[in-house]
Enzyme design. Structure first.
Site, mmCIF file in Angstrom:
data_model
loop_
_atom_site.group_PDB
_atom_site.id
_atom_site.type_symbol
_atom_site.label_atom_id
_atom_site.label_comp_id
_atom_site.label_asym_id
_atom_site.label_seq_id
_atom_site.Cartn_x
_atom_site.Cartn_y
_atom_site.Cartn_z
ATOM 1 N N LYS A 16 0.371 -0.802 0.025
ATOM 2 C CA LYS A 16 0.284 0.076 -0.358
ATOM 3 C C LYS A 16 0.879 1.115 0.168
ATOM 4 O O LYS A 16 0.579 2.653 -0.803
ATOM 5 C CB LYS A 16 -0.582 0.149 1.073
ATOM 6 N N GLY A 40 3.110 -0.829 8.543
ATOM 7 C CA GLY A 40 4.277 -0.222 8.250
ATOM 8 C C GLY A 40 4.165 -0.076 7.212
ATOM 9 O O GLY A 40 4.580 -1.891 6.370
ATOM 10 N N HIS A 41 4.634 0.534 6.706
ATOM 11 C CA HIS A 41 4.521 0.542 4.971
ATOM 12 C C HIS A 41 5.238 1.335 4.559
ATOM 13 O O HIS A 41 5.770 2.364 4.627
ATOM 14 C CB HIS A 41 2.956 2.308 4.456
ATOM 15 N N GLN A 224 -3.515 -2.396 7.272
ATOM 16 C CA GLN A 224 -3.664 -3.486 7.578
ATOM 17 C C GLN A 224 -4.755 -4.206 6.245
ATOM 18 O O GLN A 224 -4.235 -3.364 4.742
ATOM 19 C CB GLN A 224 -4.953 -3.505 8.843
HETATM 20 P P1 GDP Z 1 1.966 -2.358 2.694
HETATM 21 O O1 GDP Z 1 2.196 -2.442 4.596
HETATM 22 O O2 GDP Z 1 0.940 -2.732 2.166
HETATM 23 O O3 GDP Z 1 2.793 -1.204 2.983
HETATM 24 O O4 GDP Z 1 3.516 -3.203 2.460
HETATM 25 P P2 GDP Z 1 5.279 -3.821 3.416
HETATM 26 O O5 GDP Z 1 5.548 -2.092 3.014
HETATM 27 O O6 GDP Z 1 4.777 -4.038 4.808
HETATM 28 O O7 GDP Z 1 5.122 -5.094 2.182
HETATM 29 C C1 GDP Z 1 5.737 -4.344 0.660
HETATM 30 C C2 GDP Z 1 7.282 -5.521 0.972
HETATM 31 O O8 GDP Z 1 7.610 -5.292 -0.201
HETATM 32 C C3 GDP Z 1 8.134 -4.229 1.563
HETATM 33 O O9 GDP Z 1 8.891 -4.278 1.386
HETATM 34 C C4 GDP Z 1 8.072 -3.218 -0.065
HETATM 35 O O10 GDP Z 1 9.435 -2.557 -0.459
HETATM 36 C C5 GDP Z 1 8.072 -4.867 -0.322
HETATM 37 N N1 GDP Z 1 7.811 -4.560 -2.384
HETATM 38 C C6 GDP Z 1 6.377 -3.545 -3.095
HETATM 39 N N2 GDP Z 1 6.024 -3.597 -3.817
HETATM 40 C C7 GDP Z 1 7.120 -5.006 -4.503
HETATM 41 C C8 GDP Z 1 7.454 -5.661 -5.645
HETATM 42 O O11 GDP Z 1 6.509 -5.405 -6.725
HETATM 43 N N3 GDP Z 1 8.217 -5.902 -6.008
HETATM 44 C C9 GDP Z 1 9.063 -6.357 -4.544
HETATM 45 N N4 GDP Z 1 9.560 -6.979 -4.978
HETATM 46 N N5 GDP Z 1 9.119 -5.864 -3.849
HETATM 47 C C10 GDP Z 1 8.048 -5.102 -3.811
HETATM 48 P P1 IMO Z 2 -0.131 -3.000 7.186
HETATM 49 O O1 IMO Z 2 -0.505 -1.877 7.546
HETATM 50 C C1 IMO Z 2 -0.130 -6.930 7.629
HETATM 51 C C2 IMO Z 2 -1.596 -8.276 12.003
HETATM 52 C C3 IMO Z 2 -0.920 -9.299 13.236
HETATM 53 C C4 IMO Z 2 -1.886 -9.451 13.480
HETATM 54 C C5 IMO Z 2 -3.338 -9.466 13.392
HETATM 55 C C6 IMO Z 2 -3.415 -8.293 14.794
HETATM 56 O O2 IMO Z 2 1.715 -2.878 6.985
HETATM 57 O O3 IMO Z 2 -0.194 -4.442 6.254
HETATM 58 P P2 IMO Z 2 -2.508 -6.092 15.979
HETATM 59 O O4 IMO Z 2 -1.067 -5.781 16.207
HETATM 60 O O5 IMO Z 2 -3.808 -5.500 15.308
HETATM 61 O O6 IMO Z 2 -3.559 -6.226 16.882
HETATM 62 O O7 IMO Z 2 -2.502 -7.840 15.032
HETATM 63 O O8 IMO Z 2 -3.390 -7.987 12.723
HETATM 64 N N1 IMO Z 2 -1.310 -7.115 11.760
HETATM 65 C C7 IMO Z 2 -0.726 -6.888 10.288
HETATM 66 N N2 IMO Z 2 -0.060 -7.682 9.348
HETATM 67 N N3 IMO Z 2 0.535 -6.318 8.049
HETATM 68 C C8 IMO Z 2 -0.389 -5.028 8.976
HETATM 69 O O9 IMO Z 2 -0.492 -3.622 8.575
HETATM 70 C C9 IMO Z 2 -0.591 -5.564 10.479
HETATM 71 N N4 IMO Z 2 -0.985 -5.069 11.076
HETATM 72 C C10 IMO Z 2 -1.866 -6.072 11.956
HETATM 73 O O10 IMO Z 2 0.213 -9.723 12.676
HETATM 74 O O11 IMO Z 2 -1.909 -10.917 13.173
HETATM 75 MG MG MG Z 3 3.166 -3.266 5.945
#
Ligand code: GDP
Ligand code: IMO
Ligand code: MG
Length: 425
Positions: A16, A40-41, A224
């Site tokens: 995201k 964690g974005h 999430q």
């Molecule tokens: P979010 O929580 O939805 O913002 O996603 P996260 O940041 O937690 O996890 C997505 C992970 O995938 C991060 O480490 C990004 O840098 C990585 N990522 C995003 N898009 C791509 C992609 O198209 N390819 C690869 N290999 N990694 C990606």
């Molecule tokens: P983003 O925005 C992935 C999961 C936790 C746990 C459950 C409940 O980065 O996509 P909480 O701390 O909300 O009470 O945990 O939800 N969880 C996520 N998993 N990405 C997240 O956020 C999450 N935020 C919470 O691992 O299973």
């Molecule tokens: Mg995340």
């Protein structure tokens, strides 16, 4: 003007942050509407990698308004760390970040209560991120929360009353040894409060509606994913907020008819962190290959993510709940080396195959797969849709046909630049 919404369709971590950053130039305002530092974005650009927890992912683009909406819960400690880490890389965001007075505060005891609750649950624990999310939303719904606006009047009295109640719970109910941890983090928490107070607190519902009235465009960033929604996710293994599109209405104070496009974002496969059911999970070598290729370790907690094949039954359920108008497929490059790729198109339950997402995803749910050929091509250098291998086009077409929704973006790497906008004939 309308509010476009970008939402995770799976169990979070779909990418995201990356896509909000990519889409931000098209918008005037970026706003978070639920969740908190459990999120964690990750954003990658100009050799920088930054993980945001509370701050909207529009923050790195110039002249944009970023708003933390009323539906978000804020931990001043995490917030301060985020601000410091942005300062370190040269971003001073004090002028373009606004915080809703109605956003709830994660108190130091909320985090301890989260840990105590998980410990008490033992084997049945949720696998929470331990950021205090559940206890904070519990207090919000129980009408005992503290909000950002409370910092402006008589805060200490209100704080002490809440903390005393939490201490009783920790001591009497959880029998949890909290004193040392609390004394350690309380000072840091109040330092964080001072940082928070240096930002502009606003009646964000008025602000957002006024901006819409002035024809400003707004993008709402979900946290999430739909399968972690408190009502519709794999309860009780969910988070404590409304992660679906309707959550943008309550989390921002916008009427449903103000919702415009709904971007539904999903990985070309599937991951989950924490406990709870996951029908297409791969506990074998293939699962490990996906984790390694996708670097699937949590952005917030560093935990290894569980990996499996794309699940279209769950994805259809999510798009139904969210009213998705466009799909965005992430991490296609992670599948580059696979000879063939499976997609779940039905669940077999008691010998019958159905596309229905059941009340409970228990062990009786067996995924039914179709297998498509892999593309065996390095996608990470691709700049244009015309360069897509045929097998990737087939993979995308298959998903579009099954879902009945177009895929408008395919992501082929973590960097801002590795994003392909798909043209439709
Ligand atoms: P979010 O929580 O939805 O913002 O996603 P996260 O940041 O937690 O996890 C997505 C992970 O995938 C991060 O480490 C990004 O840098 C990585 N990522 C995003 N898009 C791509 C992609 O198209 N390819 C690869 N290999 N990694 C990606
Ligand atoms: P983003 O925005 C992935 C999961 C936790 C746990 C459950 C409940 O980065 O996509 P909480 O701390 O909300 O009470 O945990 O939800 N969880 C996520 N998993 N990405 C997240 O956020 C999450 N935020 C919470 O691992 O299973
Ligand atoms: Mg995340």
């Amino acid at each position: 003007m309308n509010v476009d919404v970008l939402l995770g369709l799976q169990w979070g971590d779909e990418g995201k942050g990356k896509i909000v950053d990519v889409l931000t130039p098209k918008y005037d305002v970026i706003t978070r509407f639920q969740g908190g530092p459990n999120a964690g974005h990750t954003l990658e650009f100009n050799n920088l990698k930054q993980v945001l927890h509370t701050i909207p992912s529009g923050i790195f683009r110039e002249n944009k308004i970023n708003i933390i909406g009323n539906g978000v819960v804020i931990d001043p400690i995490v917030f301060q760390k985020e601000i410091e880490s942005l300062k370190k890389i040269g971003f001073d965001i004090s002028g373009n970040l606004y915080i809703s007075k109605k956003a709830h505060l994660i108190l130091p005891t909320h985090r301890i209560l989260d840990a105590a609750s998980e410990q008490k649950k033992g084997k049945t624990k949720i696998g929470s991120t331990l950021k205090g999310i559940g206890p904070t939303y519990k207090d919000k719904i129980g009408r005992e929360g503290l909000r950002v606006g409370d910092l402006l009047h008589n805060f200490e009295d209100k704080y002490n009353t809440r903390i005393e109640n939490h201490k009783i719970m920790l001591k009497e109910f959880f029998k949890y040894d909290y004193e040392k941890i609390l004394s350690e983090c309380e000072k840091e928490w109040f330092e964080g409060i001072e940082v928070l107070k240096s930002f502009q607190f606003v009646d964000s519902e008025h602000m957002i509606n006024q901006l819409l009235h002035e024809k400003k465009s707004v993008l709402a960033e979900g946290a999430q994913g739909t399968l972690l929604d408190v009502d519709f996710g794999s309860y009780p293994f969910v988070t404590s907020s409304s992660t679906i599109c309707a959550g943008a209405c309550t989390g921002l104070g916008i009427a449903p008819q103000k919702i415009g496009k709904v971007f539904g974002i999903f990985k070309a496969y599937c991951t989950r962190v924490g406990m709870g059911p996951f029908p297409t999970e791969l506990l074998d070598k293939t699962g490990t290959e996906l984790r390694d290729a996708g670097n699937e370790y949590g952005s917030t907690t560093g935990r290894p993510r569980r990996c499996g094949w794309l699940d279209l039954v769950a994805l259809k359920y999510a798009t139904m709940l969210d009213g998705v108008t466009e799909l965005i497929m992430m991490k296609a490059d992670v599948l580059d080396k696979f000879d063939s790729i499976k997609i779940c198109v039905g669940y077999e339950i008691d010998g019958e195959v159905s596309g229905h997402f059941p009340f409970e995803l228990n062990d009786d749910v067996k995924p039914v797969y179709v297998e498509l050929p892999g593309w065996k091509t390095d996608l990470t250098q691709i700049k244009d849709q015309n360069e897509f291998p045929e097998e990737l086009n087939n993979y995308i077409n298959f998903i579009e046909e099954e879902m009945g929704i177009p895929v408008s973006i395919a992501s082929v790497g973590p960097n801002r630049e590795q994003t392909i906008f798909l043209e439709k004939e």
